[in-house]
Design an enzyme around this catalytic site. Structure first.
Site, PDB file in Angstrom:
ATOM      1  N   ARG A 105       0.905  -1.155  -0.039  1.00 20.76           N
ATOM      2  CA  ARG A 105       0.116   0.049   0.024  1.00 20.76           C
ATOM      3  C   ARG A 105       0.863   1.356  -0.079  1.00 20.76           C
ATOM      4  O   ARG A 105       0.659   2.091  -0.649  1.00 20.76           O
ATOM      5  CB  ARG A 105      -0.883   0.016   1.230  1.00 20.76           C
ATOM      6  CG  ARG A 105      -2.283   0.378   1.128  1.00 20.76           C
ATOM      7  CD  ARG A 105      -3.016   0.230   2.474  1.00 20.76           C
ATOM      8  NE  ARG A 105      -4.204  -0.714   2.071  1.00 20.76           N
ATOM      9  CZ  ARG A 105      -5.058  -0.460   1.754  1.00 20.76           C
ATOM     10  NH1 ARG A 105      -5.313   1.029   1.806  1.00 20.76           N
ATOM     11  NH2 ARG A 105      -6.222  -1.262   1.486  1.00 20.76           N
ATOM     12  N   TYR A 214      -1.648 -14.035   1.296  1.00 25.70           N
ATOM     13  CA  TYR A 214      -0.659 -13.481  -0.057  1.00 25.70           C
ATOM     14  C   TYR A 214       0.611 -12.964   0.308  1.00 25.70           C
ATOM     15  O   TYR A 214       0.831 -12.295   1.470  1.00 25.70           O
ATOM     16  CB  TYR A 214      -1.545 -12.746  -0.865  1.00 25.70           C
ATOM     17  CG  TYR A 214      -2.150 -11.688  -0.276  1.00 25.70           C
ATOM     18  CD1 TYR A 214      -1.490 -10.316  -0.397  1.00 25.70           C
ATOM     19  CD2 TYR A 214      -3.652 -11.717   0.128  1.00 25.70           C
ATOM     20  CE1 TYR A 214      -2.340  -9.394   0.121  1.00 25.70           C
ATOM     21  CE2 TYR A 214      -4.379 -10.525   0.303  1.00 25.70           C
ATOM     22  CZ  TYR A 214      -3.670  -9.464   0.524  1.00 25.70           C
ATOM     23  OH  TYR A 214      -4.326  -8.311   0.886  1.00 25.70           O
ATOM     24  N   ASP A 291     -14.118   5.564  -1.659  1.00 29.54           N
ATOM     25  CA  ASP A 291     -14.810   5.204  -0.489  1.00 29.54           C
ATOM     26  C   ASP A 291     -16.043   6.391  -0.180  1.00 29.54           C
ATOM     27  O   ASP A 291     -16.934   5.827   0.258  1.00 29.54           O
ATOM     28  CB  ASP A 291     -14.090   4.679   0.503  1.00 29.54           C
ATOM     29  CG  ASP A 291     -13.524   3.222   0.491  1.00 29.54           C
ATOM     30  OD1 ASP A 291     -13.669   2.797  -0.554  1.00 29.54           O
ATOM     31  OD2 ASP A 291     -12.849   2.788   1.368  1.00 29.54           O
TER      32      ASP A 291
HETATM   33  C1  LIG Z   1      -8.607  -4.720   5.160  1.00 26.60           C
HETATM   34  C2  LIG Z   1      -8.860  -4.186   3.711  1.00 26.60           C
HETATM   35  C3  LIG Z   1      -8.167  -4.863   2.617  1.00 26.60           C
HETATM   36  C4  LIG Z   1      -8.404  -4.097   1.543  1.00 26.60           C
HETATM   37  N1  LIG Z   1      -7.954  -4.514   0.321  1.00 26.60           N
HETATM   38  C5  LIG Z   1      -8.211  -3.964  -0.934  1.00 26.60           C
HETATM   39  C6  LIG Z   1      -7.479  -4.846  -1.956  1.00 26.60           C
HETATM   40  O1  LIG Z   1      -6.810  -5.724  -1.872  1.00 26.60           O
HETATM   41  N2  LIG Z   1      -7.735  -4.059  -3.300  1.00 26.60           N
HETATM   42  C7  LIG Z   1      -8.348  -2.900  -3.605  1.00 26.60           C
HETATM   43  O2  LIG Z   1      -8.703  -2.366  -4.440  1.00 26.60           O
HETATM   44  N3  LIG Z   1      -8.952  -2.304  -2.388  1.00 26.60           N
HETATM   45  C8  LIG Z   1      -8.911  -2.922  -1.174  1.00 26.60           C
HETATM   46  N4  LIG Z   1      -9.331  -2.411   0.103  1.00 26.60           N
HETATM   47  C9  LIG Z   1     -10.075  -1.112  -0.194  1.00 26.60           C
HETATM   48  C10 LIG Z   1      -9.291   0.280  -0.276  1.00 26.60           C
HETATM   49  O3  LIG Z   1      -8.403  -0.002   0.720  1.00 26.60           O
HETATM   50  C11 LIG Z   1     -10.179   1.557  -0.317  1.00 26.60           C
HETATM   51  O4  LIG Z   1     -11.237   1.074  -0.997  1.00 26.60           O
HETATM   52  C12 LIG Z   1      -9.292   2.600  -0.709  1.00 26.60           C
HETATM   53  O5  LIG Z   1      -8.190   2.849   0.155  1.00 26.60           O
HETATM   54  C13 LIG Z   1     -10.251   3.583  -0.773  1.00 26.60           C
HETATM   55  O6  LIG Z   1      -9.473   4.900  -0.931  1.00 26.60           O
HETATM   56  P1  LIG Z   1     -10.056   6.355  -0.633  1.00 26.60           P
HETATM   57  O7  LIG Z   1      -9.029   7.538  -1.212  1.00 26.60           O
HETATM   58  O8  LIG Z   1     -11.426   6.522  -1.514  1.00 26.60           O
HETATM   59  O9  LIG Z   1     -10.422   6.545   0.770  1.00 26.60           O
HETATM   60  P2  LIG Z   1      -9.555   6.605   1.908  1.00 26.60           P
HETATM   61  O10 LIG Z   1      -8.272   5.474   1.620  1.00 26.60           O
HETATM   62  O11 LIG Z   1     -10.358   6.200   3.079  1.00 26.60           O
HETATM   63  O12 LIG Z   1      -8.812   7.969   2.155  1.00 26.60           O
HETATM   64  C14 LIG Z   1      -9.805   8.997   2.410  1.00 26.60           C
HETATM   65  C15 LIG Z   1      -8.529  10.256   2.950  1.00 26.60           C
HETATM   66  O13 LIG Z   1      -9.771  11.378   3.415  1.00 26.60           O
HETATM   67  C16 LIG Z   1      -8.852  11.842   4.419  1.00 26.60           C
HETATM   68  N5  LIG Z   1     -10.086  12.302   5.140  1.00 26.60           N
HETATM   69  C17 LIG Z   1     -11.021  11.767   5.863  1.00 26.60           C
HETATM   70  N6  LIG Z   1     -11.981  12.941   6.194  1.00 26.60           N
HETATM   71  C18 LIG Z   1     -11.549  14.045   5.573  1.00 26.60           C
HETATM   72  C19 LIG Z   1     -11.834  15.478   6.182  1.00 26.60           C
HETATM   73  N7  LIG Z   1     -13.139  15.639   6.765  1.00 26.60           N
HETATM   74  N8  LIG Z   1     -11.036  16.589   5.645  1.00 26.60           N
HETATM   75  C20 LIG Z   1     -10.061  15.932   5.013  1.00 26.60           C
HETATM   76  N9  LIG Z   1      -9.326  14.852   4.765  1.00 26.60           N
HETATM   77  C21 LIG Z   1     -10.172  13.933   5.375  1.00 26.60           C
HETATM   78  C22 LIG Z   1      -8.525  10.524   5.112  1.00 26.60           C
HETATM   79  O14 LIG Z   1      -7.470  11.072   6.144  1.00 26.60           O
HETATM   80  C23 LIG Z   1      -7.792   9.895   4.271  1.00 26.60           C
HETATM   81  O15 LIG Z   1      -6.482  10.073   4.010  1.00 26.60           O
HETATM   82  C24 LIG Z   1      -9.278  -2.972   1.409  1.00 26.60           C
HETATM   83  C25 LIG Z   1      -9.636  -2.301   2.534  1.00 26.60           C
HETATM   84  C26 LIG Z   1      -9.529  -2.884   3.579  1.00 26.60           C
HETATM   85  C27 LIG Z   1     -10.391  -2.341   4.821  1.00 26.60           C
END
Ligand SMILES: Cc1cc2nc3c(=O)[nH]c(=O)nc-3n(C[C@H](O)[C@H](O)[C@H](O)COP(=O)(O)OP(=O)(O)OC[C@H]3O[C@@H](n4cnc5c(N)ncnc54)[C@H](O)[C@@H]3O)c2cc1C
Length: 396
Positions: A105, A214, A291
């Site tokens: 990651r 893995y 997400d």
């Molecule tokens: C156990 C686990 C295993 C996973 N394995 C996989 C995998 O193998 N393959 C895959 O494709 N996906 C996988 N995922 C899913 C993946 O990790 C997430 O879908 C992805 O990281 C989402 O990215 P994002 O940027 O949308 O959200 P996030 O990673 O949640 O990033 C959101 C960001 O916004 C910031 N933030 C939050 N609120 C605020 C605010 N109010 N103001 C400013 N900043 C804020 C946070 O600090 C964070 O940095 C897995 C998830 C989990 C839990």
């Protein structure tokens, strides 16, 4: 030049910044944490995720660092019998145009972050917590918790499952707690006996629980991720848990699975959460991504891949004209809702395949073992094989 304000500097937010600036926008990324960083272990990227990274100019760098997986191996976790393997080499790679990889990651995040830092059009602001947004006919701004407003032509909420932007835009409350706990531990590969090392993502399926493992970080570590349906009702993340409790929860699994689990130390636990899909996550000049838009259980290993796909589709729809943004955001939402909802439902339904017991498990094993490699590829083609990430791809 249009200016896009992106809330959240996760994988989705950084990918969005790269995608919109490739279309002539300037971007500011607001991250609440004091630094831009990503913790966690491995992340699986199916070919669709790599296609999205190719479009963002990072595919080669990710492929060079990743473990290229040979198969998805499905085991009966109780008897220890090998049930089926979905091959990920030759035919799979040719058919879907990319390998299936596991990347650390932090490495994936570092590549996205470096690319953002290299871009003169992207400003990265840490320590900036968003509380909501405002908009009118000519622009949109993000409100920060100190009272500051960060103004732009458009806002993208990429602030994760508890998104502040979503709270205002969709207003659907707290995420759904799935009643499942996942435990995670990472062990150095040299501690894994030779006969327990193979280049696969492996599932050991047992009643009400399963165990996935893995290799990560170029094969230097083994990532262990067992999970159990235990009816947990609270949401928690990264809580340390005693190794005996993990072993106890999986005591019914076969000896090989238990040998691997016994290697784990410093276990942490998460309760799994997601949300019901919604059709609309766009409001004029404000939209959601990753997400924040469509959080899903990690059982399809697609959350990050979908955030990357979102970024590519959104970027493709934009041009430099700030007046067209509401229209483009509507199209992006319409293009993405069907595919992401299908994956959300698929991830939930996967427990029906992995968690049965007795006669149901036997029937599942017979069904899976009867499928050829090609038939297994057909099953995942809509998901792994997508190169266009909009509505047409969702229906295929
Ligand atoms: C156990 C686990 C295993 C996973 N394995 C996989 C995998 O193998 N393959 C895959 O494709 N996906 C996988 N995922 C899913 C993946 O990790 C997430 O879908 C992805 O990281 C989402 O990215 P994002 O940027 O949308 O959200 P996030 O990673 O949640 O990033 C959101 C960001 O916004 C910031 N933030 C939050 N609120 C605020 C605010 N109010 N103001 C400013 N900043 C804020 C946070 O600090 C964070 O940095 C897995 C998830 C989990 C839990």
């Amino acid at each position: 030049m249009a200016r896009t304000v992106i809330v959240g500097g996760g994988i989705g937010g950084l990918a969005a910044a790269l995608a919109v600036t490739r279309r002539g926008h300037r971007a500011v990324v607001l991250e609440r944490a004091v630094t831009f960083a990503e913790i966690g272990a491995g992340i699986q990227l199916a070919p669709n995720g790599l296609h999205a990274l190719d479009r963002l100019g990072l595919g080669d760098a990710v492929r060079a660092r990743a473990v290229h997986i040979d198969e998805l191996r499905f085991m009966d976790g109780v008897s220890g019998a090998h049930v089926a393997s979905l091959p990920l080499t030759g035919v799979y790679r040719r058919r879907f145009g990319n390998p299936y990889v596991v990347v650390h990651r932090g490495e994936l995040y570092g590549l996205l972050l470096d690319a953002c830092r290299r871009s003169a059009a992207i400003e990265l602001r840490a320590g900036a917590r968003a509380t909501g947004y405002r908009q009118d006919a000519s622009g949109a701004s993000v409100l920060l918790d100190g009272g500051e407003q960060v103004a732009g032509d458009a806002v993208i909420g990429a602030d994760g499952i508890r998104s502040a932007i979503r709270r205002q835009l969709v207003g659907d409350g707290e995420p759904r707690v799935a009643g499942i706990t996942v435990f995670r531990a990472v062990i150095p590969m040299e501690r894994v006996p030779e006969e327990l090392r193979w280049n696969a993502v492996t599932w050991w399926a047992g009643p009400g629980r399963h165990f996935v493992h893995y290799a990560i970080a170029g094969g230097r570590y083994l990532n262990l991720a067992p999970s159990v349906e235990n009816g947990v009702t609270e949401s928690f993340a990264g809580v340390p848990v005693d190794r005996e409790r993990v072993r106890g929860a999986f005591a019914a699994l076969d000896t090989t699975a238990r040998r691997l689990l016994a290697l784990g130390e410093d276990w942490k636990s998460w309760s799994l959460v997601d949300r019901d899909p919604v059709d609309r996550w766009t409001d004029g000049r404000v939209t959601l991504l990753g997400d924040a838009a469509h959080p899903m259980l990690h059982y399809a290993a697609q959350g990050a891949c979908q955030a990357l796909e979102d970024a590519v589709v959104l970027g493709d729809l934009l041009d430099e004209d700030a007046d067209t943004i509401p229209d483009r955001f509507e199209k992006y939402n319409a293009e993405r809702r069907e595919r992401t909802a299908r994956i959300t439902h698929t991830a939930r339904a996967s427990t029906r395949l992995w968690h049965p017991a007795g006669a149901e498990a036997k029937a599942r094993n017979e069904m899976l073992s009867a499928l050829s490699g090609t038939a297994l590829h057909d099953q995942v083609a809509w998901l792994h094989g997508a190169r266009e990430f909009g509505t047409a791809g969702a229906r295929r």
